[in-house]
Design a protein around this motif. Sequence first.
Motif, short mmCIF file in Angstrom:
data_model
loop_
_atom_site.label_atom_id
_atom_site.label_comp_id
_atom_site.label_asym_id
_atom_site.label_seq_id
_atom_site.Cartn_x
_atom_site.Cartn_y
_atom_site.Cartn_z
N ASN A 1 0.96 -1.11 -0.14
CA ASN A 1 -0.11 -0.02 -0.15
C ASN A 1 0.86 1.25 0.12
O ASN A 1 1.02 1.79 1.06
CB ASN A 1 -0.94 0.03 1.27
N ARG A 2 1.72 1.53 -1.21
CA ARG A 2 2.66 2.28 -1.23
C ARG A 2 2.27 3.60 -2.22
O ARG A 2 2.01 3.20 -3.42
CB ARG A 2 3.98 1.86 -1.66
N ASN A 3 2.27 4.76 -1.61
CA ASN A 3 1.99 5.96 -2.40
C ASN A 3 3.04 6.56 -2.92
O ASN A 3 4.16 6.62 -2.04
CB ASN A 3 0.82 6.81 -1.88
N ASN A 4 3.28 7.00 -4.16
CA ASN A 4 4.46 7.65 -4.52
C ASN A 4 4.17 8.97 -5.66
O ASN A 4 3.37 8.41 -6.52
CB ASN A 4 5.54 6.72 -4.89
N ALA A 5 5.14 9.70 -5.84
CA ALA A 5 4.95 10.88 -7.12
C ALA A 5 5.25 10.13 -8.19
O ALA A 5 5.02 10.64 -9.31
CB ALA A 5 5.81 12.10 -6.61
N TYR A 6 6.17 9.17 -8.08
CA TYR A 6 6.64 8.40 -9.51
C TYR A 6 5.87 7.14 -9.58
O TYR A 6 5.72 6.04 -8.54
CB TYR A 6 8.20 7.93 -9.10
N PRO A 7 5.22 7.07 -10.35
CA PRO A 7 4.17 5.77 -10.61
C PRO A 7 4.60 4.39 -10.51
O PRO A 7 4.03 3.58 -9.97
CB PRO A 7 3.55 6.13 -12.05
#
Length: 574
Positions: free
Chosen positions: A246-252
Amino acid sequence: MAAPGARSRSLSGLLPAQTSLEYALLDAVTQQEKNSLVYQYLQKVDGWEQDLSVPEFPEGLEWLNTEEPISVYKDLCGKIVILDFFTYCCINCIHLLPDLRALEHTYSDKGPNPGRKDGIFSESTFNSPQGVAIMNNTIYVADTENHLIRKIDLEAETVSTVAGIGIQGTDKEGGAQGEQQPISSPWDVVFGTSGPEVQRDDILWIAMAGTHQIWALLLDSGKLPKKNELTKGTCLRFAGSGNEENRNNAYPHKAAFAQPSGLSLASEDPWSCLFVADSESSTVRTISLKDGAVKHLVGGERDPMNLFAFGDVDGVGINAKLQHPLGVTWDKKRNLLYVADSYNHKIKVVDPKTKHCTTLAGTGDTNNVTSSSFTESTFNEPGGLCIGENGQLLYVADTNNHQIKVMDLETKMVSVLPIFRSENVVVDGPFLVEKQKTLPKLPKSAPNIRLSPMTACAGQTLQFKLRLDLPSGSKLTEGVPSCWFLTAEGNEWLLQGQIPSGDIENISNQPTVSLQIPKDCLSLEAIVSISVFLYYCSADSSACMMKAVLFSQPLQITDTQQGCIAPVELRYVF
């Protein structure tokens, strides 16, 4: 397997021998060595003086896909039994199903219609298809267990494959032409555009549950965020590393999902994003269509490795809790997102501006209430959502109730969508034709209740809710089916393709009778009759009886489009 009462040893006696086998198999190199070890193990167990004693299944278990409870010694004695511990929506468990199905197919005397054949409608086959996307006369299908994306041409009446090779892929990058690109368990699809200047849908977004990613299939040459120009037919990863997180990041490509299962597009500003129902992390996430950034919307928790932060809590952002959401749909009329919160048996609504998530419908109870208000409605693991073009009706795939339910967002009422069988429908195998019930003769003492005339238009669906009360202390007779019948004497054309009868198992659930007015009407006036037959006994079963009542509904059919008609309540106290 020993018969009951025979001299036997318990299952725990298997442990030492089975442990030795497992370690020996790890050291074995060739398949021949492994086969020999398994054969020696079976010989050893078979040569024991005492047979194994397998405990009988306890009483009161709930069984699925069986006509009656299974007995170890009555039904399984002398057979090889595979025990698979299975979680209903776990993608890894689903990936084991082909192995189990192959065994069942090999040793079955019947198993299976699923297949992966392209061609005309009557010859084509699918295998557990999930999401669909419709554009004009074309339907794209996530053919999940075939690991394919299929295309249905409604004009040519043909099915073709546009992505996948028919076996589960492990590639987490992609980039090949669709027909040469292996993919893994696609679960949902939705149309999109490669940029704000593009006027038509030229991308098919894919929730690739098997690799925990979001992919894209180029329906025309175009460009994805942070990508060079791509040719038509290219199929590749858009977001997600492939790790189950469940990892969010600005780099897709550095973000991570956990079995993404539902997609919905909000192309307009300020949203310009894909909404993702990320089932195993129990979250809803967003992917920017401008730069691919992956962000959290609701559910889950901050630790990207914790996939067990589920619950049933209304709230804001991370304080809201969901449990295995499978479907999402965007309401651009109200700027709201609807979520099929599957394991909580609810439909929830999210305001993406405030990140506020609340229960819209569903009590959490799985009893099937077929027609009710939002606050009284029930679902059983709803798995899909779709909003109508005018934004008034929300359609819900109520999976375990085997129904499509319709939520009217203006009247706040829930009803069941009638499903009718067309005479020209093409299916993989014959329909199982149910034997129609014979209409019993109505007792002379049965009252005939004439209802006020109703105006309806062609194509409109009417619903009649049975609100029946038995004498105090009475109950429906067990084993004798109480029932209702729908008739239209002299206007039988009204009933073509309808469900003409049904059982009444529990009057407290307010059974609902549905009637869809045919589009081609032979008369502008008709009377529809609903006969109800109840078999009931006194509380001590000392006296049992059958009573009946007849409801007559005059209809006036018009060409003028009518508004939503609330269900008609058919009340009677016996």
